[in-house]
Design an enzyme around this catalytic site. Structure first.
Site, PDB file in Angstrom:
ATOM      1  N   THR A   1       1.033  -1.183   0.125  1.00 24.55           N
ATOM      2  CA  THR A   1       0.063  -0.115   0.043  1.00 24.55           C
ATOM      3  C   THR A   1       1.048   1.371  -0.012  1.00 24.55           C
ATOM      4  O   THR A   1       1.807   1.401   0.601  1.00 24.55           O
ATOM      5  CB  THR A   1      -0.896  -0.164   1.069  1.00 24.55           C
TER       6      THR A   1
ATOM      7  N   GLU B   1       0.125  -3.419  13.411  1.00 29.31           N
ATOM      8  CA  GLU B   1      -0.573  -3.576  12.350  1.00 29.31           C
ATOM      9  C   GLU B   1      -1.922  -4.078  12.507  1.00 29.31           C
ATOM     10  O   GLU B   1      -3.031  -3.629  12.043  1.00 29.31           O
ATOM     11  CB  GLU B   1       0.009  -4.184  11.160  1.00 29.31           C
TER      12      GLU B   1
END
Ligand SMILES: Cc1cc2nc3c(=O)[nH]c(=O)nc-3n(C[C@H](O)[C@H](O)[C@H](O)COP(=O)(O)OP(=O)(O)OC[C@H]3O[C@@H](n4cnc5c(N)ncnc54)[C@H](O)[C@@H]3O)c2cc1C
Length: 428
Positions: free
Chosen positions: A144, A227
């Site tokens: 990303t 995360e």
């Protein structure tokens, strides 16, 4: 007065004095980094104030009340900063933390590979000593924001003659160099948030290693824990907001940085839209629809409370633990259930995308089809549902561990034998 009331009073007093919407974003963020209020839970010597994690919520509320610009969102503040703080040398902290808080540099995560996702420790990007640094070659995928990042959090193999977890090194890779090629990937929901990253003898200075060479797996676990904690939160680009030069520049920065996350609210299934959509479509009197809506809302609320319990545990200073896996799994279940309820309400019209959707319900045409095409991502990103179940089975329920096919075997031999079999001990 509680400690948090005290923090609230302090940050409000500082904002009343320091916040000046006429400053440039760079001037304001420099002030923010010096004050420590941009990341209050970080240590005082590294742009923070050494406050407990619970203080961050109170500080964010006061920033919103004052209409003041905060530290930037994204991989830098959420993953790179905490990882460097926990494992980085003082030299790395000096070079990277302040410029992350000011937003001068941006980051991406270069972990996954075509053959190493769940079995992340089976990664094959190769880093070799090259003069006063390392040369890295290989392919990363699903990265990303890689197309606009200045630096990548990179895992690469430096030793092939030890078992897979022990030969990995954690690097900070400068992205803007000839050996790094970033190619965007188009998703089924029409967005292009991810990239493939091809590394061809990309240069990394020796000083850009986080932790010790060969100890990268331990460092990676810190990044992954942060995360997992973030994954359930649906990131929404900020709307509206304060006026003034700093705010305008922050809005432009956010527009750029948050572009890959535009569909993330739909990824969470949008349980918040089901009631208004059921009423608008005249389906709120259907007993089956009503029943499914109630089941969904019950699930969503209990998931939210689980996430709040995990946040409270962190606020008490406990490190992120398996409760992150519970919250992540719950968010996948909520998203899937919400997509099902949206399908019941919309019927086949839910398949119409963009301008082809005649209803425009939920404030945006085509939103239901975007939900259908985005929900699968939540059960993959940051560790799949199956992997979270394995973690819960082993660490919370105490069930037998998944068999490990390659324990203690040098990674070179594992590859030669063609057995990259993943195991719960190596999963992200
Ligand atoms: C929205 C999103 C954002 C992402 N962002 C990034 C990023 O910024 N940087 C980055 O590096 N990566 C990123 N990823 C990649 C992500 O981390 C991987 O997709 C994920 O770890 C799964 O790996 P994989 O896709 O290789 O699937 P695989 O590991 O190949 O899994 C395929 C299937 O097999 C199952 N499986 C695998 N092993 C086991 C096992 N031991 N037991 C039971 N089932 C198993 C999985 O659950 C899955 O269903 C992102 C992914 C998504 C969807």
């Amino acid at each position: 007065m509680t400690d948090l009331d005290e923090v609230r009073a302090q940050v409000a007093a500082w904002l009343a004095e320091a916040w000046d919407p006429g400053l440039s974003l760079a001037q304001w963020r420099a002030r923010l980094a010096d004050s420590g209020w941009g990341c209050p839970a970080w240590p005082r010597e590294w742009c923070g104030r050494g406050l407990p994690a619970a203080a961050a919520g109170v500080v964010a509320q006061e920033f919103a009340r004052a209409g003041a610009v905060a530290a930037p969102e994204g991989v830098g503040m959420n993953l790179a900063g905490p990882t460097i703080l926990e494992h980085g040398s003082d030299e790395l902290k000096r070079r990277f933390l302040r410029s992350t808080v000011t937003g001068e540099i941006s980051w991406c995560q270069l972990f996954s590979e075509p053959g190493a996702g769940s079995d992340l420790a089976g990664l094959q990007a190769r880093a070799e000593r090259d003069g006063d640094g390392f040369a890295v070659s290989g392919q990363k995928v699903w990265n990303t924001s890689a197309y606009h990042a200045d630096f990548g959090l990179l895992l690469a193999r430096t030793d092939w003659d030890v078992p897979k977890h022990r030969g990995i090194t954690y690097f900070i890779l400068p992205m803007r160099q000839p050996g790094v090629e970033v190619r965007p990937l188009r998703q089924m929901n029409g967005y292009a948030s991810f990239n493939e990253v091809f590394l061809d003898r990309a240069r990394v200075p020796a000083g850009n290693v986080i932790g010790e060479p060969g100890q990268g797996w331990t460092v990676a676990l810190t990044t992954l824990a942060h995360e997992r904690r973030l994954a359930p939160a649906a990131r929404r680009p900020p709307t509206g907001g304060p006026a003034g030069r700093a705010a305008e520049e922050a809005a432009e920065e956010s527009e750029r940085a948050m572009a890959p996350y535009r569909w993330y609210p739909q990824r969470a299934g949008r349980p918040d839209l089901v009631i208004e959509r059921a009423i608008a479509a005249g389906r709120d009197t259907d007993p089956l629809v009503r029943q499914e809506i109630v089941k969904l809302i019950t699930l969503a609320w209990s998931a939210r409370w689980t996430a709040q319990r995990a946040a409270a545990a962190r606020a008490l200073g406990r490190p992120p633990g398996p409760e992150g896996s519970v919250a992540k799994l719950a968010s996948s279940n909520v998203a899937r259930a919400a997509a099902r309820v949206h399908a019941m309400i919309s019927g086949s019209a839910g398949m119409l995308a963009g301008a082809d959707d005649p209803s425009g319900e939920g404030g945006r045409a085509g939103i239901v089809s975007e939900i259908f095409l985005s929900v699968p991502a939540i059960s993959i990103a940051g560790g799949t549902d199956q992997i979270q179940r394995t973690i819960l089975a082993e660490r919370i329920l105490g069930l037998a561990k998944e068999p490990v096919a390659d324990a203690g075997v040098a990674f070179r031999k594992v590859i030669a034998a063609g057995s990259g079999a993943s195991s719960a001990s190596s999963v992200r």
